[in-house]
Design a protein around this motif. Structure first.
Motif, PDB file in Angstrom:
ATOM      1  N   VAL A 153      27.271  -2.523 -15.328  1.00  0.00           N
ATOM      2  CA  VAL A 153      26.592  -3.707 -14.735  1.00  0.00           C
ATOM      3  C   VAL A 153      27.762  -4.491 -14.226  1.00  0.00           C
ATOM      4  O   VAL A 153      27.640  -5.401 -13.176  1.00  0.00           O
ATOM      5  N   ALA A 154      28.587  -4.656 -15.312  1.00  0.00           N
ATOM      6  CA  ALA A 154      29.860  -5.875 -14.881  1.00  0.00           C
ATOM      7  C   ALA A 154      30.540  -5.307 -13.684  1.00  0.00           C
ATOM      8  O   ALA A 154      30.868  -6.179 -13.039  1.00  0.00           O
ATOM      9  N   GLU A 155      30.580  -4.163 -13.525  1.00  0.00           N
ATOM     10  CA  GLU A 155      31.464  -3.549 -12.269  1.00  0.00           C
ATOM     11  C   GLU A 155      30.561  -3.953 -11.049  1.00  0.00           C
ATOM     12  O   GLU A 155      31.159  -4.239  -9.742  1.00  0.00           O
ATOM     13  N   TRP A 156      29.227  -4.301 -11.085  1.00  0.00           N
ATOM     14  CA  TRP A 156      28.485  -4.664  -9.800  1.00  0.00           C
ATOM     15  C   TRP A 156      28.530  -6.174  -9.612  1.00  0.00           C
ATOM     16  O   TRP A 156      27.951  -6.650  -8.515  1.00  0.00           O
ATOM     17  N   VAL A 157      28.802  -7.068 -10.832  1.00  0.00           N
ATOM     18  CA  VAL A 157      28.497  -8.446 -10.505  1.00  0.00           C
ATOM     19  C   VAL A 157      29.377  -8.964  -9.449  1.00  0.00           C
ATOM     20  O   VAL A 157      28.695  -9.882  -8.618  1.00  0.00           O
ATOM     21  N   PRO A 158      30.708  -8.536  -9.216  1.00  0.00           N
ATOM     22  CA  PRO A 158      31.252  -9.245  -7.942  1.00  0.00           C
ATOM     23  C   PRO A 158      30.452  -8.888  -6.860  1.00  0.00           C
ATOM     24  O   PRO A 158      30.296  -9.703  -5.788  1.00  0.00           O
ATOM     25  N   THR A 159      29.933  -7.707  -6.436  1.00  0.00           N
ATOM     26  CA  THR A 159      29.143  -7.403  -5.343  1.00  0.00           C
ATOM     27  C   THR A 159      27.947  -8.001  -5.173  1.00  0.00           C
ATOM     28  O   THR A 159      27.615  -8.559  -4.171  1.00  0.00           O
ATOM     29  N   LEU A 160      27.241  -8.417  -6.452  1.00  0.00           N
ATOM     30  CA  LEU A 160      25.952  -9.204  -6.353  1.00  0.00           C
ATOM     31  C   LEU A 160      26.283 -10.564  -5.953  1.00  0.00           C
ATOM     32  O   LEU A 160      25.549 -11.074  -5.027  1.00  0.00           O
ATOM     33  N   GLU A 161      27.337 -11.151  -6.468  1.00  0.00           N
ATOM     34  CA  GLU A 161      27.764 -12.401  -6.317  1.00  0.00           C
ATOM     35  C   GLU A 161      28.205 -12.516  -4.611  1.00  0.00           C
ATOM     36  O   GLU A 161      27.908 -13.659  -4.188  1.00  0.00           O
ATOM     37  N   ARG A 162      28.834 -11.806  -4.315  1.00  0.00           N
ATOM     38  CA  ARG A 162      29.468 -11.809  -2.772  1.00  0.00           C
ATOM     39  C   ARG A 162      28.376 -11.710  -2.008  1.00  0.00           C
ATOM     40  O   ARG A 162      28.503 -12.222  -0.748  1.00  0.00           O
ATOM     41  N   ASN A 163      27.227 -10.892  -2.283  1.00  0.00           N
ATOM     42  CA  ASN A 163      26.213 -10.825  -1.355  1.00  0.00           C
ATOM     43  C   ASN A 163      25.027 -11.728  -1.825  1.00  0.00           C
ATOM     44  O   ASN A 163      23.977 -11.608  -1.191  1.00  0.00           O
ATOM     45  N   HIS A 164      25.278 -12.923  -2.635  1.00  0.00           N
ATOM     46  CA  HIS A 164      24.531 -14.055  -2.978  1.00  0.00           C
ATOM     47  C   HIS A 164      23.392 -13.548  -3.558  1.00  0.00           C
ATOM     48  O   HIS A 164      21.882 -14.252  -3.253  1.00  0.00           O
ATOM     49  N   PHE A 165      23.073 -12.620  -4.631  1.00  0.00           N
ATOM     50  CA  PHE A 165      22.064 -12.090  -5.369  1.00  0.00           C
ATOM     51  C   PHE A 165      22.252 -12.992  -6.492  1.00  0.00           C
ATOM     52  O   PHE A 165      23.075 -13.239  -7.079  1.00  0.00           O
ATOM     53  N   GLU A 166      20.764 -13.475  -6.927  1.00  0.00           N
ATOM     54  CA  GLU A 166      20.458 -13.841  -8.194  1.00  0.00           C
ATOM     55  C   GLU A 166      20.246 -12.698  -9.065  1.00  0.00           C
ATOM     56  O   GLU A 166      19.619 -11.916  -8.851  1.00  0.00           O
ATOM     57  N   TYR A 167      20.773 -12.836 -10.337  1.00  0.00           N
ATOM     58  CA  TYR A 167      20.780 -11.961 -11.273  1.00  0.00           C
ATOM     59  C   TYR A 167      20.618 -12.247 -12.673  1.00  0.00           C
ATOM     60  O   TYR A 167      21.234 -13.558 -12.969  1.00  0.00           O
ATOM     61  N   ASP A 168      20.038 -11.618 -13.791  1.00  0.00           N
ATOM     62  CA  ASP A 168      19.924 -11.982 -15.003  1.00  0.00           C
ATOM     63  C   ASP A 168      19.739 -10.752 -15.790  1.00  0.00           C
ATOM     64  O   ASP A 168      18.771 -10.089 -15.651  1.00  0.00           O
ATOM     65  N   PHE A 169      20.896 -10.360 -16.382  1.00  0.00           N
ATOM     66  CA  PHE A 169      20.916  -9.061 -17.181  1.00  0.00           C
ATOM     67  C   PHE A 169      20.756  -9.568 -18.725  1.00  0.00           C
ATOM     68  O   PHE A 169      21.424 -10.373 -19.156  1.00  0.00           O
ATOM     69  N   ASP A 170      19.871  -8.940 -19.304  1.00  0.00           N
ATOM     70  CA  ASP A 170      19.787  -9.220 -20.666  1.00  0.00           C
ATOM     71  C   ASP A 170      19.841  -7.886 -21.688  1.00  0.00           C
ATOM     72  O   ASP A 170      18.926  -7.133 -21.817  1.00  0.00           O
ATOM     73  N   ILE A 171      21.226  -7.425 -21.954  1.00  0.00           N
ATOM     74  CA  ILE A 171      21.363  -6.148 -22.488  1.00  0.00           C
ATOM     75  C   ILE A 171      21.644  -6.776 -24.079  1.00  0.00           C
ATOM     76  O   ILE A 171      22.525  -7.743 -24.104  1.00  0.00           O
TER      77      ILE A 171
END
Length: 90
Positions: free
Chosen positions: A41-59
């Protein structure tokens, strides 16, 4: 969810055929499932942020060991994230 087009059906049939033909080889090992998930998931965070996605991971921080194929699990999660971007317009 049913495939949306002929290409999706073809890809799924190819995957199922590979499983039936024993072409997919799994390499199971004891892994901390939560840690592996966090790393993927951490590897995807920059892509999520670059594409203006809101996210909340609870691992959970707790160790949770499972016998899994880490490569296959990584492919599954990466495919899910790729589908999010492909089908969400994000």
């Amino acid at each position: 969810m049913p495939p949306h087009n002929r290409g999706d059906r073809y890809a799924k049939n190819q995957w199922y055929s590979a499983l039936d033909a024993k072409e997919q080889v799994f390499h199971f090992e004891l892994c901390d499932f939560n840690e592996l998930t966090r790393n993927i998931v951490a590897e995807w965070v920059p892509t999520l942020e670059r594409n203006h996605f809101e996210y909340d991971f609870d691992i959970p921080e707790d160790e949770y060991f499972l016998r899994i194929d880490p490569h296959s699990y990584t492919r599954i999660l990466n495919n899910l994230f790729q589908n999010v971007f492909m089908h969400s317009g994000g």
